[in-house]
Design a protein around this motif. Structure first.
Motif, mmCIF file in Angstrom:
data_model
loop_
_atom_site.group_PDB
_atom_site.id
_atom_site.type_symbol
_atom_site.label_atom_id
_atom_site.label_comp_id
_atom_site.label_asym_id
_atom_site.label_seq_id
_atom_site.Cartn_x
_atom_site.Cartn_y
_atom_site.Cartn_z
ATOM 1 N N LYS A 1 36.346 38.054 42.848
ATOM 2 C CA LYS A 1 37.545 37.949 42.135
ATOM 3 C C LYS A 1 38.777 38.863 42.402
ATOM 4 O O LYS A 1 39.986 38.516 41.587
ATOM 5 C CB LYS A 1 36.956 38.147 40.743
ATOM 6 C CG LYS A 1 35.922 37.310 40.109
ATOM 7 C CD LYS A 1 35.232 37.829 38.894
ATOM 8 C CE LYS A 1 34.184 36.760 38.183
ATOM 9 N NZ LYS A 1 33.789 37.437 36.910
ATOM 10 N N LEU A 2 38.414 39.893 43.128
ATOM 11 C CA LEU A 2 39.833 40.902 43.410
ATOM 12 C C LEU A 2 40.746 40.216 44.243
ATOM 13 O O LEU A 2 40.591 39.344 45.062
ATOM 14 C CB LEU A 2 38.959 41.984 43.956
ATOM 15 C CG LEU A 2 38.001 42.705 43.315
ATOM 16 C CD1 LEU A 2 37.434 43.956 44.286
ATOM 17 C CD2 LEU A 2 38.636 43.346 42.165
ATOM 18 N N PRO A 3 42.016 40.511 43.958
ATOM 19 C CA PRO A 3 43.054 40.014 44.777
ATOM 20 C C PRO A 3 43.006 40.236 46.090
ATOM 21 O O PRO A 3 42.385 41.379 46.436
ATOM 22 C CB PRO A 3 44.119 40.415 43.927
ATOM 23 C CG PRO A 3 43.990 41.845 43.366
ATOM 24 C CD PRO A 3 42.383 41.417 43.162
ATOM 25 N N ILE A 4 43.793 39.798 47.175
ATOM 26 C CA ILE A 4 43.845 40.291 48.410
ATOM 27 C C ILE A 4 44.413 41.684 48.601
ATOM 28 O O ILE A 4 43.935 42.447 49.709
ATOM 29 C CB ILE A 4 45.028 39.208 49.110
ATOM 30 C CG1 ILE A 4 44.182 37.955 49.142
ATOM 31 C CG2 ILE A 4 45.015 39.602 50.663
ATOM 32 C CD1 ILE A 4 42.843 37.745 49.964
ATOM 33 N N PRO A 5 45.364 42.298 47.857
ATOM 34 C CA PRO A 5 45.755 43.434 48.068
ATOM 35 C C PRO A 5 44.384 44.480 48.106
ATOM 36 O O PRO A 5 44.756 45.558 48.451
ATOM 37 C CB PRO A 5 46.830 43.811 46.859
ATOM 38 C CG PRO A 5 47.229 42.274 46.801
ATOM 39 C CD PRO A 5 46.200 41.771 46.561
ATOM 40 N N PHE A 6 43.552 44.316 47.269
ATOM 41 C CA PHE A 6 42.399 45.203 47.112
ATOM 42 C C PHE A 6 41.790 45.395 48.508
ATOM 43 O O PHE A 6 41.338 46.509 48.935
ATOM 44 C CB PHE A 6 41.281 44.759 46.237
ATOM 45 C CG PHE A 6 39.780 45.500 46.185
ATOM 46 C CD1 PHE A 6 40.069 46.597 45.618
ATOM 47 C CD2 PHE A 6 38.867 44.992 47.204
ATOM 48 C CE1 PHE A 6 38.723 47.406 45.464
ATOM 49 C CE2 PHE A 6 37.944 45.819 46.972
ATOM 50 C CZ PHE A 6 37.756 46.859 46.323
ATOM 51 N N TYR A 7 41.796 44.374 49.310
ATOM 52 C CA TYR A 7 40.949 44.503 50.643
ATOM 53 C C TYR A 7 42.028 45.007 51.649
ATOM 54 O O TYR A 7 41.374 45.468 52.656
ATOM 55 C CB TYR A 7 40.435 43.003 51.002
ATOM 56 C CG TYR A 7 39.408 42.393 50.153
ATOM 57 C CD1 TYR A 7 38.157 43.006 50.512
ATOM 58 C CD2 TYR A 7 39.738 41.618 49.288
ATOM 59 C CE1 TYR A 7 37.267 42.308 49.443
ATOM 60 C CE2 TYR A 7 38.838 41.100 48.322
ATOM 61 C CZ TYR A 7 37.374 41.409 48.426
ATOM 62 O OH TYR A 7 36.468 41.103 47.740
ATOM 63 N N GLY A 8 43.182 44.696 51.519
ATOM 64 C CA GLY A 8 44.311 45.204 52.490
ATOM 65 C C GLY A 8 44.289 46.906 52.226
ATOM 66 O O GLY A 8 44.750 47.493 53.330
#
Length: 636
Positions: free
Chosen positions: A159-166
């Motif tokens: 559910k987390l947005p892509i910026p979290f993984y960046g």
């Protein structure tokens, strides 16, 4: 020497001096690793940062949140607590029976010793049974609780947005899902019930001791303040160390994951020794924090045993003197009971101290788990957001501005406006970092623009449900990721209800069928994670086949042919051309034979749209595109 020994107790995080390698070569390798990370899907090399530092939270708040998970099992927890009460009571009853029997014998009393032994056997058998039941039931509760927490954490990650993984290393995220969750699991399995049992044993022992002899109870209690003071001094230093150990472990896992993914770059730049030095630095950080945490916490049982022996000596010695002198309340049997109870009284304290270390580690792990669970999830679709039954493919960017974060100076994109008619092929060109991939990520709503609107068929994308929007799009990225499974399953990922015939037809259109049938097992060959066992170009062809099978209304090719040789690229142009007929397509490419096909070329530079139009028209303008073309930045 003494100063050297006590230094870690004052500063529990000794700094590590790791030799630096050749600075120029290391910097070159760092840039290559960043480019490799960007190629593998990140939006920028500089964003592959280590996981965030752990901030200590309110212990009561963390424990309260754990209780919210446990409270679902109130009935079984009640049964466990009842068993704890029974086992603690029976454990207290055994020594009391022995002491009273001794006094009874010394006073010349008769009675059946066989009956007494049977009763004592029943007491200890009952204590063992209730202990076994409470452990079995608590393990079941703990495993179900951790199962729920792990499931929620894994669901949260999606559910987390892509910026979290960046902004976080994958290894650190995995560490929270595995190591930190294991710490919580082990604590719930044993420590939680042990702590409650120890508290009950303490209270019960104290009650019986006060009833038998307040004086001997006071003697036993003389060592308690020393125990509490020692525990406080030790745990005050071990708490931060356990938290830092978890942080260091997450950083190490992240570094391992990064280096395993970048093995080609590491070997190409001969950076093995540098990587080993960096690994050694992180490994020594865990060695340091883990060593001092275990060493300092190891003083707890030693302290407890020493004070326990002191208490035993005082109770036995003074109690014996009182019994010899005929002190009415103190008898040989009472001394026997007190000696055993003194051990039972300090043993729970010792257990509490030992379990405290485990609890510290579990709280540190729980904090890291809850930190992810508390992350802001991807913004929910608006209440009035709609599902799209069909998409014609008219796409328009109007005054788009975007920045990856508040710390970035200026916007990554600024005032981007252009339109694509249904069925048009749009080529995005420009130097690295111009914002080409970012535009595609905005179109697919991996990110939201800070200003401006993006419309599809005249509808703002923010009023369309993400799942619905992305179901009408297909992506072929720079590096087509393949899952562990058969070739057929990986292609079918584009449309799960596709038949085998449709899968093979998509592979033929992508020019992948010929190499697939030559593989051992053909379409049923099992691929390793990431597509190990086939070449990068073949992985890219499978990614194109997957997109073809999805039959999208909007097609996105982000350097889709970057890993395919020119001959193969020419062979798949016909299939791609058929695929793009009637579909709006966005292509990010440097090769001229791809760009020439475009109906419109969007030229970006430093986040701004500076030119747009067909190939020949842009060349005639003799602007930036003309410079790119004649500067050799586009391949034939």
């Amino acid at each position: 020497m003494f100063k050297t020994f006590i230094e870690p107790f004052r500063h529990p995080y000794p700094k590590l001096d790791v030799a630096k390698g050749n600075a120029e070569r290391d910097a070159q390798a760092e840039r290559a690793m960043a480019q490799e990370k960007q190629r593998r899907g990140g939006h920028g090399g500089s964003r592959g940062m280590p996981g965030p530092k752990i901030r200590a939270k309110n212990w009561s708040g963390t424990l309260g949140r754990i209780w919210q998970y446990l409270s679902v099992h109130r009935a079984r927890l009640g049964a466990v607590l009842l068993m704890v009460v029974f086992s603690s009571a029976l454990a207290l009853l055994g020594p009391y029976m022995v002491g009273m029997a001794v006094d009874h014998y010394l006073e010349g009393g008769g009675g059946s010793w066989g009956l007494f032994l049977l009763g004592l056997l029943a007491v200890y058998a009952g204590s063992s049974l209730t202990t076994w039941l409470q452990n079995i039931w608590m393990i079941e509760i703990a495993q179900e609780t951790v199962y729920r927490m792990r499931s929620e954490l894994f669901a949260q990650l999606h559910k987390l947005p892509i910026p979290f993984y960046g902004k976080r290393q994958q290894g650190d995220i995995m560490s929270r899902l595995t190591n930190d969750m294991d710490n919580v699991s082990s604590t719930l399995n044993s420590s939680a019930i042990q702590i409650f049992s120890s508290v009950l044993t303490l209270l019960g022992t104290l009650g019986v001791m006060l009833y038998l002899s307040p004086l001997l109870t006071l003697l036993t209690f003389l060592v308690v303040p020393l125990m509490l003071a020692g525990m406080r001094w030790i745990t005050k230093r071990t708490g931060p160390l356990y938290r830092k150990r978890q942080q260091d472990l997450g950083s190490l896992n992240g570094y391992i994951e990064e280096t395993l993914s970048g093995q080609r770059i590491i070997k190409a730049f001969s950076q093995e020794q540098r990587v080993l030095r960096n690994f050694r630095e992180r490994n020594e950080a865990i060695l340091s924090s883990g060593f001092w945490a275990q060493t300092i916490s190891g003083f707890i049982p030693k302290l407890m045993n020493g004070l326990n022996n002191l208490s035993f000596a005082m109770v036995a010695g003074i109690g014996a003197i009182l019994a010899i002198r005929g002190h009415g309340a103190v008898t040989i049997g009472v001394i026997i009971v007190f000696v055993e109870y003194a051990r039972q009284f300090t043993r729970p304290l010792n257990d509490l101290a030992n379990q405290w270390n485990t609890l510290l580690s579990a709280i540190a792990g729980a904090e890291r788990v809850f930190e992810v669970l508390d992350e802001q999830v991807e913004a929910s679709d608006e209440a009035e957001a709609v599902e799209l039954d069909s998409v014609h493919g008219a796409v328009a960017f109007s005054g788009i501005a975007f920045s990856y974060g508040e710390d970035d100076k200026g916007n990554t994109l600024e005032d981007i406006s252009f339109a694509a008619k249904p069925g048009e092929l749009i080529a995005l060109v420009g130097p690295t970092g111009a914002g080409k991939t970012t535009l595609i990520q905005l179109l697919s709503r991996f990110y939201e623009p800070s200003r401006g609107t993006i419309t599809i068929d005249g509808r703002d994308t923010r009023t369309i449900r993400r799942e619905s929007l992305r179901s009408h799009m297909a992506f072929v990225l720079q590096d087509s990721f393949l899952f562990q499974g058969t070739v057929r399953e990986n292609i079918r990922y584009g449309r799960l209800d596709a038949t085998d015939a449709e899968v093979e037809e998509a592979a033929k259109l992508a020019n992948a069928h010929s190499f697939i049938v030559r593989l051992p097992g053909g379409y049923d060959k099992v691929l390793d994670v990431g597509g190990g066992g086939i070449s990068q170009g073949q992985r890219q062809l499978l990614g194109i086949a997957r997109a073809i099978l999805a039959n999208p209304s909007i097609l996105v090719l982000d350097e889709a042919t970057s890993s395919i040789d020119t001959v193969t690229e020419i062979k798949i142009q016909e299939g791609l051309h058929r695929l793009m007929q009637g579909r709006t397509s966005f292509v990010i490419a440097h090769r001229l034979n791809t760009i020439r096909m475009a109906d419109k070329i969007i030229v970006l530079k430093e986040g701004r749209l500076i030119e747009q139009g067909p190939h020949e028209e842009l060349l005639s303008q003799r602007g930036f595109y003309h410079s790119l073309y004649h500067g050799g930045l586009m391949e034939e």
